[in-house]
Design a protein around this motif. Structure first.
Motif, PDB file in Angstrom:
ATOM      1  N   VAL A 523       0.768  -1.000   0.020  1.00 15.65           N
ATOM      2  CA  VAL A 523       0.108   0.132   0.216  1.00 15.65           C
ATOM      3  C   VAL A 523       0.365   1.043  -0.052  1.00 15.65           C
ATOM      4  O   VAL A 523       1.878   1.037   0.391  1.00 15.65           O
ATOM      5  N   VAL A 524       0.225   2.214  -0.471  1.00 14.85           N
ATOM      6  CA  VAL A 524       1.417   3.452  -0.713  1.00 14.85           C
ATOM      7  C   VAL A 524       0.861   4.817   0.644  1.00 14.85           C
ATOM      8  O   VAL A 524      -0.190   4.738   1.123  1.00 14.85           O
ATOM      9  N   GLU A 525       2.155   5.000   1.252  1.00 12.83           N
ATOM     10  CA  GLU A 525       2.078   5.645   2.764  1.00 12.83           C
ATOM     11  C   GLU A 525       1.291   7.262   2.137  1.00 12.83           C
ATOM     12  O   GLU A 525       1.733   7.923   1.264  1.00 12.83           O
ATOM     13  N   LEU A 526       0.561   7.347   2.703  1.00 11.50           N
ATOM     14  CA  LEU A 526       0.043   8.892   2.114  1.00 11.50           C
ATOM     15  C   LEU A 526       0.623  10.116   3.258  1.00 11.50           C
ATOM     16  O   LEU A 526       0.239  10.922   3.545  1.00 11.50           O
ATOM     17  N   GLY A 527       0.228   9.432   4.650  1.00 14.59           N
ATOM     18  CA  GLY A 527       0.294  10.409   5.564  1.00 14.59           C
ATOM     19  C   GLY A 527       0.302   9.185   6.977  1.00 14.59           C
ATOM     20  O   GLY A 527       0.004   8.146   6.980  1.00 14.59           O
ATOM     21  N   LYS A 528       1.263   9.596   8.373  1.00 12.32           N
ATOM     22  CA  LYS A 528       0.741   8.924   9.270  1.00 12.32           C
ATOM     23  C   LYS A 528       0.053  10.135  10.382  1.00 12.32           C
ATOM     24  O   LYS A 528       0.364  10.873  10.838  1.00 12.32           O
ATOM     25  N   VAL A 529      -0.442   9.224  11.376  1.00 11.75           N
ATOM     26  CA  VAL A 529      -1.855  10.222  12.307  1.00 11.75           C
ATOM     27  C   VAL A 529      -1.902   9.403  13.667  1.00 11.75           C
ATOM     28  O   VAL A 529      -1.554   8.000  13.785  1.00 11.75           O
ATOM     29  N   ALA A 530      -2.365   9.998  14.459  1.00  6.69           N
ATOM     30  CA  ALA A 530      -2.362   9.848  15.700  1.00  6.69           C
ATOM     31  C   ALA A 530      -4.012   8.931  15.966  1.00  6.69           C
ATOM     32  O   ALA A 530      -4.518   9.151  14.795  1.00  6.69           O
ATOM     33  N   GLU A 531      -3.688   8.104  16.657  1.00  9.45           N
ATOM     34  CA  GLU A 531      -4.802   7.435  16.530  1.00  9.45           C
ATOM     35  C   GLU A 531      -6.121   8.413  16.761  1.00  9.45           C
ATOM     36  O   GLU A 531      -5.911   8.889  18.401  1.00  9.45           O
ATOM     37  N   TYR A 532      -7.641   7.918  16.508  1.00  3.18           N
ATOM     38  CA  TYR A 532      -8.371   8.976  17.236  1.00  3.18           C
ATOM     39  C   TYR A 532      -8.590   8.787  18.514  1.00  3.18           C
ATOM     40  O   TYR A 532      -8.598   7.219  19.238  1.00  3.18           O
ATOM     41  N   SER A 533      -9.033   9.518  19.690  1.00  9.69           N
ATOM     42  CA  SER A 533      -9.063  10.000  20.920  1.00  9.69           C
ATOM     43  C   SER A 533      -9.464  10.868  21.024  1.00  9.69           C
ATOM     44  O   SER A 533      -9.949  12.306  20.009  1.00  9.69           O
ATOM     45  N   ASP A 534      -9.451  11.348  22.425  1.00  8.05           N
ATOM     46  CA  ASP A 534     -10.382  13.140  22.795  1.00  8.05           C
ATOM     47  C   ASP A 534      -9.905  14.369  22.490  1.00  8.05           C
ATOM     48  O   ASP A 534      -9.858  15.112  22.597  1.00  8.05           O
ATOM     49  N   TYR A 535      -8.164  13.940  22.155  1.00 10.59           N
ATOM     50  CA  TYR A 535      -7.515  14.357  22.090  1.00 10.59           C
ATOM     51  C   TYR A 535      -7.556  14.538  20.878  1.00 10.59           C
ATOM     52  O   TYR A 535      -7.428  16.911  20.040  1.00 10.59           O
ATOM     53  N   SER A 536      -7.334  14.180  19.929  1.00  5.14           N
ATOM     54  CA  SER A 536      -6.834  14.247  19.130  1.00  5.14           C
ATOM     55  C   SER A 536      -7.810  13.302  17.904  1.00  5.14           C
ATOM     56  O   SER A 536      -8.008  11.954  18.179  1.00  5.14           O
ATOM     57  N   TRP A 537      -8.161  13.837  17.034  1.00 10.79           N
ATOM     58  CA  TRP A 537      -9.153  12.735  15.982  1.00 10.79           C
ATOM     59  C   TRP A 537      -9.842  13.664  14.581  1.00 10.79           C
ATOM     60  O   TRP A 537      -9.262  14.292  13.973  1.00 10.79           O
ATOM     61  N   ILE A 538     -10.389  12.601  13.719  1.00 11.88           N
ATOM     62  CA  ILE A 538     -10.173  12.548  12.550  1.00 11.88           C
ATOM     63  C   ILE A 538     -11.771  11.602  12.216  1.00 11.88           C
ATOM     64  O   ILE A 538     -11.292  10.761  12.490  1.00 11.88           O
ATOM     65  N   GLU A 539     -12.738  12.211  11.266  1.00  7.73           N
ATOM     66  CA  GLU A 539     -13.586  11.914  10.869  1.00  7.73           C
ATOM     67  C   GLU A 539     -13.900  10.997   9.843  1.00  7.73           C
ATOM     68  O   GLU A 539     -13.292  11.381   9.378  1.00  7.73           O
ATOM     69  N   ALA A 540     -14.315   9.943  10.150  1.00  5.09           N
ATOM     70  CA  ALA A 540     -14.911   9.489   8.438  1.00  5.09           C
ATOM     71  C   ALA A 540     -15.213  10.676   7.574  1.00  5.09           C
ATOM     72  O   ALA A 540     -15.926  11.709   7.912  1.00  5.09           O
ATOM     73  N   PRO A 541     -14.593  10.472   6.491  1.00  7.19           N
ATOM     74  CA  PRO A 541     -15.300  11.253   4.720  1.00  7.19           C
ATOM     75  C   PRO A 541     -17.038  11.520   5.006  1.00  7.19           C
ATOM     76  O   PRO A 541     -18.371  10.503   5.129  1.00  7.19           O
ATOM     77  N   MET A 542     -17.210  12.734   5.337  1.00  6.48           N
ATOM     78  CA  MET A 542     -18.737  12.480   5.566  1.00  6.48           C
ATOM     79  C   MET A 542     -18.950  13.523   3.528  1.00  6.48           C
ATOM     80  O   MET A 542     -18.740  14.136   2.723  1.00  6.48           O
ATOM     81  N   THR A 543     -20.742  12.775   3.595  1.00  9.65           N
ATOM     82  CA  THR A 543     -20.793  13.357   1.949  1.00  9.65           C
ATOM     83  C   THR A 543     -20.980  14.754   2.137  1.00  9.65           C
ATOM     84  O   THR A 543     -21.841  15.342   2.948  1.00  9.65           O
ATOM     85  N   PRO A 544     -21.558  15.205   0.754  1.00 12.76           N
ATOM     86  CA  PRO A 544     -22.542  16.854   0.634  1.00 12.76           C
ATOM     87  C   PRO A 544     -23.833  16.243   1.725  1.00 12.76           C
ATOM     88  O   PRO A 544     -24.499  17.826   2.179  1.00 12.76           O
ATOM     89  N   GLU A 545     -24.594  15.540   1.301  1.00 13.39           N
ATOM     90  CA  GLU A 545     -25.456  15.269   1.765  1.00 13.39           C
ATOM     91  C   GLU A 545     -26.357  15.094   3.122  1.00 13.39           C
ATOM     92  O   GLU A 545     -26.863  15.675   3.494  1.00 13.39           O
ATOM     93  N   GLN A 546     -24.983  14.580   3.678  1.00 16.54           N
ATOM     94  CA  GLN A 546     -25.017  14.193   5.642  1.00 16.54           C
ATOM     95  C   GLN A 546     -24.820  16.060   5.565  1.00 16.54           C
ATOM     96  O   GLN A 546     -25.791  15.785   6.797  1.00 16.54           O
ATOM     97  N   LEU A 547     -23.650  16.897   5.836  1.00 13.73           N
ATOM     98  CA  LEU A 547     -23.434  17.658   6.019  1.00 13.73           C
ATOM     99  C   LEU A 547     -24.434  18.755   5.962  1.00 13.73           C
ATOM    100  O   LEU A 547     -24.835  19.744   6.561  1.00 13.73           O
ATOM    101  N   LEU A 548     -25.176  19.271   4.904  1.00 10.59           N
ATOM    102  CA  LEU A 548     -25.812  19.521   3.884  1.00 10.59           C
ATOM    103  C   LEU A 548     -27.579  19.533   5.032  1.00 10.59           C
ATOM    104  O   LEU A 548     -27.985  20.689   5.954  1.00 10.59           O
ATOM    105  N   ALA A 549     -27.986  18.465   5.382  1.00  6.68           N
ATOM    106  CA  ALA A 549     -29.129  17.820   6.186  1.00  6.68           C
ATOM    107  C   ALA A 549     -28.541  18.880   7.486  1.00  6.68           C
ATOM    108  O   ALA A 549     -29.304  19.284   8.208  1.00  6.68           O
ATOM    109  N   SER A 550     -27.690  18.278   7.977  1.00 11.64           N
ATOM    110  CA  SER A 550     -26.584  18.563   9.464  1.00 11.64           C
ATOM    111  C   SER A 550     -27.001  19.705   9.395  1.00 11.64           C
ATOM    112  O   SER A 550     -27.488  20.155  10.270  1.00 11.64           O
TER     113      SER A 550
END
Length: 714
Positions: A523-550
């Motif tokens: 696999v091709v490395e795109l970057g290294k990130v911290a594991e999801y926690s209360d200090y640092s987090w990345i949410e799964a990609p959200m669709t335009p429909e999800q965010l527009l409704a919210s």
């Protein structure tokens, strides 16, 4: 006057001693460990609302019933503006229920308990306000299935149409047609005991077929038992009910005036169901000001079934407020804090962090006043987490006891010492970034050692798969292959079969991986990130429909779709988002903290938004073109000079610095951030770290709250 007879040596020793005492006094007087004894009054008890209705656009957390029990039994007390009177007892381990005596849909009356329970379960599939009531009528035991606790007959009538059309009772032999049951009734009595009132209710029901129930009734300063006859929707039929009840042998039958207090006692089968053990249910009318109070008869607390079966110290009060059942726990103030501190922070955290949390929580609760009309606070994190005895622990209790009565004050008043779980390394500025209002006692944009949740967690790699998909793999599941991709990016080798590729850097058991790949896959490395926690987090990609409704659910100005762009357009002193733009238009959600909800429930507003479908390219004429969801297709020219349309959802772009970036051919949004909560005031994880560094609770408190005193209850 006698001359001083001290020797020079003695004088020097005395001077040194005096200087030492003065020095110690100066050190003590300048230390932060000063507690002022002032006129701050911490009350003996606090009132915590579990369920309460403060009206539209205000706090509402509703329940159709409250079910209580205690290992040592319960004593009931009737309270109203005029009297407070003993109202009976509930044996150890047995349940008692409370509800509002409102309008209900009487869906079914049957002599078969199993049939009633069957209908009950059908109704419960779409309503939390379903009941089965046992009573005696026409010489037999019957069971009524009702739904709702409506404030008006019109509301109940609409529900009647719904349940009739749904046919939930079809095929079951019913003793009457579905109808509306209401709180209007006539009264007979009084009677000497609840047993006598119940026997009379059964006798009236058996001889006349009328609905009859025993009830509590204050009369001339004493609590009596009466029988309430009828469940009518208005007063127009009460004269006929009065005549029928008198003919059935009821004594002193009268039509009570509207607003007279009472509590009808029904045999409820809802909670125990087919076990055939009725539970007393006290139905309280609206508008009469009556309160039923349950007090533990022995050791142990009171379990509230509708609050996750948690057990609480103190007493429970049930009343009706704004046409809804209200349930309030009155508990010793310091014992309330045992549970709050235990629920808010870890049981093994340092004692100084426990003490800091105790003082902050005590200050917050005291500053709230009677903020919920009949209660000071609620049990949720809207006030403070309060989850009962099960969340108490020895460390939290010690923190409360060792700071008993201590409060943060400014100008002689308790400050609203708000706190959050993790401020993401820097505290928020309340005035600009969160809620507005007074900011004078809250540390703004100060560094906070919040990295604790990250300790011991592995990093994750953001990778591109051979399939073209992008995702995250935990670092211990990959190894360096020693090879590079043609674009210069490192190739990593998967070390195990069935390795999960996740949409964000964390394992969520309820979310399926986006892919599973085998051992040896590159696999091709795109970057290294911290594991999801209360200090640092990345949410799964959200669709335009999800965010527009919210966004449009919470925004005061609707954004017209489709959603093509989304960006942080303004930030405050700590770097938190204070404004976002959707499709180039500023989104108005009121105070900035509301952006968390508008963006699909983010952990904080210390965020970065990556628009994966937005990028800028140079065409063959060296002209820039910005891509963000425009119509048409995107083509690339290969090494052979042939143009090819990009048909898949994923693509990878190398920027001018040679960095590879995962993009998408249509708009998607990845939101990353720091911290958990609003970030104002004390960071709980920051307090833990400061305590571990050796700072005491007073230093911690004055680090996060500025210009305050720590005062002790006089």
């Amino acid at each position: 006057m006698e001359e001083n007879s001290m020797t020079p040596h003695a004088k020097r020793a005395y001077s040194r001693l005096f200087l030492f005492i003065v020095l110690i006094a100066a050190i003590v007087s300048s230390s932060s460990r000063i507690i002022v004894h002032a006129a701050v009054k911490v009350p003996d008890t606090i009132r915590v609302a579990f369920f309460i209705n403060l009206g539209a656009n205000k706090y509402q957390l509703l329940t159709s019933a409250a079910t209580l029990q205690s290992a040592g039994g319960l004593n009931l007390v009737w309270r109203d503006p005029k009297v407070s009177l003993p109202a009976g007892s509930i044996p150890a381990g047995q349940s008692v229920r409370f509800a509002m005596d409102g309008y209900r849909v009487l869906i079914l009356e049957t002599a078969e308990l199993n049939a009633a329970i069957s209908v009950l379960k059908k109704v419960q599939a779409s309503s939390s306000a379903a009941f089965v009531t046992q009573l005696s009528k026409n010489g037999k035991t019957v069971y009524q299935v009702t739904e709702g606790n409506y404030s008006s007959a019109a509301g109940a009538n609409s529900a009647l149409t719904k349940w009739t059309n749904a046919g939930v009772a079809s095929g079951i032999q019913t003793l009457l047609s579905p109808r509306i049951a209401g709180p209007w009734a006539v009264e007979a009595g009084p009677y000497a005991s609840v047993a006598e009132a119940k026997a009379t209710a059964d006798q009236i029901g058996n001889s006349s077929g009328l609905d009859a129930f025993p009830a509590l009734k204050p009369i001339d300063g004493t609590l009596n038992y009466v029988v309430r006859i009828g469940q009518e929707t208005d007063s127009s039929v009460l004269a006929a009910v009065q005549q029928a009840a008198s003919a059935a042998g009821a004594l002193n039958v009268r039509v009570p005036a509207a607003g007279e207090p009472y509590a009808a006692i029904r045999n409820d089968m809802t909670y125990n169901g087919s076990a055939n053990k009725p539970v007393p249910l006290y139905a309280i009318p609206s508008g009469a000001g009556a309160v039923l109070r349950a007090e533990p008869a022995g050791a142990g607390g009171i379990q509230l079934i509708e609050r996750s079966k948690r057990t609480y110290r103190g007493n429970m009060e049930m009343s009706v407020l704004n046409q809804s059942l209200a349930v309030v726990n009155e508990v010793d103030f310091e014992q309330y804090l045992y549970s709050v501190v235990g629920a808010e922070i870890g049981s093994k955290w340092p004692i100084e962090a426990q003490k800091a949390q105790a003082v902050a929580a005590r200050s917050y609760a005291l500053s709230s006043g009677m903020g919920y009309q009949i209660a000071h606070v609620v049990d949720t994190t809207l006030s403070q987490a309060y989850y009962g005895i099960g969340y108490e622990n020895a460390n939290a209790t010690a923190g409360v006891n060792q700071t008993a009565g201590e409060v943060l004050t400014m100008g002689g008043k308790a400050v609203k010492a708000v706190f959050s779980s993790n401020s993401g390394g820097i505290t928020a500025d309340s005035k600009i970034e969160i809620w507005g209002g007074d900011n004078s006692y809250l540390a703004s944009a100060v560094p906070s050692p919040d990295e604790g949740p990250q300790n011991g967690r592995l990093d994750w790699y953001h990778v591109a798969l051979p399939s073209g998909q992008a995702g995250y793999i935990r670092s211990d599941l990959l190894a360096d292959s020693g090879q590079d991709h043609a674009n210069g990016a490192k190739l990593l080798r998967v070390t195990g079969d069935g390795t999960a590729v996740r949409s964000s850097p964390r394992v969520v058991s309820t979310v399926e991986p986006i892919a599973r790949i085998g051992s040896g896959t590159l696999v091709v490395e795109l970057g290294k990130v911290a594991e999801y926690s209360d200090y640092s987090w990345i949410e799964a990609p959200m669709t335009p429909e999800q965010l527009l409704a919210s966004i449009n659910k919470r925004a005061k100005n609707d954004i017209t779709g489709p959603l093509l762009t989304l960006e942080v357009s303004k930030t405050g002193p700590s770097g938190r988002a204070t404004e976002i733009k959707a499709n180039g238009i500023a989104v108005n959600v009121g105070v900035p903290d509301n952006l968390r909800g508008a963006l699909n429930g983010l952990k904080s507003t210390l965020i970065n938004i990556e628009e994966t479908g937005r990028f800028t390219i140079l065409n063959g004429s060296e002209e820039q073109r910005e891509i963000h969801g425009q119509t048409g297709s995107l083509h690339v020219i290969g090494g052979d000079g042939q143009a090819e349309a990009i048909s898949g959802p994923n693509l990878y772009i190398m920027d001018g610095n040679g960095q590879l970036r995962a993009a998408t051919s249509t708009p998607k949004f990845v939101i990353s951030g720091k911290g958990f909560g609003h970030g104002v005031g004390m960071s709980q994880w920051g307090a833990k770290a400061l305590a571990e560094q050796g700072y005491d609770y007073q230093y911690i408190l004055k680090y996060y709250y500025k210009n305050v005193l720590i005062e002790k209850d006089a």
